[in-house]
Design a protein around this motif. Sequence first.
Motif, short mmCIF file in Angstrom:
data_model
loop_
_atom_site.label_atom_id
_atom_site.label_comp_id
_atom_site.label_asym_id
_atom_site.label_seq_id
_atom_site.Cartn_x
_atom_site.Cartn_y
_atom_site.Cartn_z
N SER A 182 0.74 -1.24 -0.04
CA SER A 182 -0.02 -0.09 0.02
C SER A 182 1.00 1.33 0.05
CB SER A 182 -0.75 0.06 1.20
OG SER A 182 -1.94 -1.02 1.00
N ALA A 183 1.98 1.12 0.69
CA ALA A 183 3.01 2.58 0.96
C ALA A 183 3.23 3.02 -0.56
CB ALA A 183 3.94 2.20 1.53
N LEU A 184 3.69 2.06 -1.31
CA LEU A 184 4.07 2.20 -2.83
C LEU A 184 3.08 2.54 -3.85
CD1 LEU A 184 6.87 -0.67 -2.95
CD2 LEU A 184 7.26 1.88 -2.48
N LEU A 185 1.97 2.04 -3.56
CA LEU A 185 0.71 2.01 -4.39
C LEU A 185 0.18 3.63 -4.15
CD1 LEU A 185 -1.28 -1.10 -4.35
CD2 LEU A 185 0.69 -0.40 -5.78
N LEU A 186 0.32 4.09 -2.91
CA LEU A 186 -0.49 5.35 -2.69
C LEU A 186 0.16 6.51 -3.34
CD1 LEU A 186 -1.37 4.70 1.13
CD2 LEU A 186 -2.91 5.15 -0.65
N SER A 187 1.64 6.33 -3.15
CA SER A 187 2.43 7.50 -4.03
C SER A 187 2.78 7.13 -5.43
CB SER A 187 3.53 7.90 -3.07
OG SER A 187 3.22 8.09 -1.77
N GLY A 188 2.55 5.99 -5.78
CA GLY A 188 2.80 5.65 -7.09
C GLY A 188 2.51 6.41 -8.27
N ALA A 189 1.18 7.07 -8.23
CA ALA A 189 0.97 8.04 -9.36
C ALA A 189 1.63 9.01 -9.52
CB ALA A 189 -0.54 8.41 -9.02
N ARG A 190 2.54 9.54 -8.46
CA ARG A 190 3.34 10.67 -8.68
C ARG A 190 4.76 10.43 -8.86
NH1 ARG A 190 2.26 15.26 -5.68
NH2 ARG A 190 4.15 15.95 -6.55
N PHE A 191 5.04 8.93 -9.14
CA PHE A 191 6.40 8.80 -9.55
C PHE A 191 6.38 8.88 -11.10
CE2 PHE A 191 6.75 5.20 -6.02
CZ PHE A 191 6.82 6.11 -4.92
N GLN A 192 7.81 9.32 -11.87
CA GLN A 192 7.59 9.61 -13.19
C GLN A 192 7.13 8.37 -13.96
OE1 GLN A 192 11.80 10.75 -13.30
NE2 GLN A 192 11.33 12.83 -12.80
N GLN A 193 7.36 7.18 -13.62
CA GLN A 193 7.07 6.11 -14.23
C GLN A 193 5.98 5.27 -13.65
OE1 GLN A 193 10.55 3.62 -15.16
NE2 GLN A 193 11.66 5.29 -15.99
N GLY A 194 5.33 5.98 -12.62
CA GLY A 194 4.46 5.07 -11.95
C GLY A 194 4.94 4.13 -11.30
N VAL A 195 4.41 2.83 -10.80
CA VAL A 195 5.08 1.70 -9.86
C VAL A 195 4.32 0.60 -10.39
CG1 VAL A 195 3.43 2.10 -7.86
CG2 VAL A 195 5.81 1.31 -7.78
N GLU A 196 5.21 -0.54 -10.45
CA GLU A 196 4.66 -1.86 -10.66
C GLU A 196 5.30 -2.43 -9.36
OE1 GLU A 196 5.92 -5.27 -13.17
OE2 GLU A 196 4.35 -4.28 -14.31
N VAL A 197 4.53 -3.18 -8.48
CA VAL A 197 4.87 -3.79 -7.08
C VAL A 197 4.70 -5.39 -7.19
CG1 VAL A 197 4.73 -4.06 -4.86
CG2 VAL A 197 4.29 -1.71 -5.84
#
Length: 442
Positions: A182-197
């Motif tokens: 959840s920690a990574l998903l919550l901020s993931g939209a603001r990462f330049q490439q998003g996030v895949e966990v």
Amino acid sequence: MTDHLWPAPTASDPVDAVVTVPGSKSATNRALVLAALADDPGYIRRPLRSRDSTLMADGLRAMGVGIESTLNSSSGVPGGGDAWRVVPLPLAGPALVDVGNAGTVMRFLPPVAALCDGPVSFDGDPRSYERPLGGVITALRALGARIDDDGRGALPLTVHGTGCLVGGTVTLDASSSSQFVSALLLSGARFQQGVEVRHVGDPVPSLPHIRMTVEMLRAAGARVDAPEDGGEPDVWRVAPGALLGRDLVVEPDLSNAAPFLAAALVTGGTVLIRDWPRHSSQPGDQLRELLTRMGGSVEPTDEGLRFRGTGRVHGLEADLHEVGELAPVLAAVAALADSPSVLSGIAHLRVHETDRLAALAAELNGLGGDVTETADGLRINPRPLHGGVFHTYLDHRLATAAAVIGLVVPGVEVEDISTTGKTLPDFPGLWDSMLTGTVVKG
């Protein structure tokens, strides 16, 4: 008796009460993070105001987010009432975040700190140093963050934010806490490439909490792929993009309803929990099925959920892997049952606020119980219990479990009942109101 012992009230009659439990801690703290990262201001209505949520709000404020409380005021707030107005502002350090002993704060805010322009230091209660955090630290480094933790893989630490984070794909072991994902998903939209966990390892506990994260992200405008949508098992993706400022009403904390529902069961009474949602991703929603199996009955109404005890309490065999936070109260009820119980799938509770399995076994046995630890849970053989001191180990759920025991076992004294303030402010007052039959307002 010393000042830090609370005499748990004993019920002279079956309880009969209407209870309004405070807002969900899980939803409140997720909503705060999402609102802080949004493009526009938003409102969080009927939030939980407790130690954990205050720590989350204060941590975000330290990083520059505007959070205005409108407690008991309708001024400037559409619809009025208790709310936080969250104004996203440029995230910046230097900042110091006190996580207390809140898992959501210590895990959800380091990814936010990686988006700050400047360093953000994290510290907390002594127990927070012992709680699992290495998965988040390692994952953030793999995604481009610089973190100083002196090799501990735990608190205290400093995140050196640069104003952005590359993001991308990361593999981690979240078998000790779903909050890593959840920690990574919550901020993931603001990462330049998003996030895949991608999770590797034993099954992730408390999956309903990740589903809550996914639902709240989507409601905020994020594009999310999750296993429950037919995607790859143990893989979650959040695409880069803007998040919407929202006007969100927080659901009641269904897990915090557990001691009140248990009170109806063990006293053969009735409790109505106001505003219980018809659909919820909260783990606490499973209380309806679990406590029914232990001898109660539930009735959804327009006002909320009515739960009745039948005068008998049955043992329970259940895998609580997805709903481990319910285990303390269920263990307390099981100690009062008419047959043995086996609670399994909860080895991860050994690294929560305290080692909950060892603590429950020690404290229930200290009152005359017969509880043994298994590799992944507890075996409970009911025996007549007696009064005594129930230690809480600074764990709010241990304290509420003890209160349930005290309803039918005279002489139970609960150590440091104030620890319930982590998620249930003024629990002793709520408990007394329930016993007097008045409307209980959390």
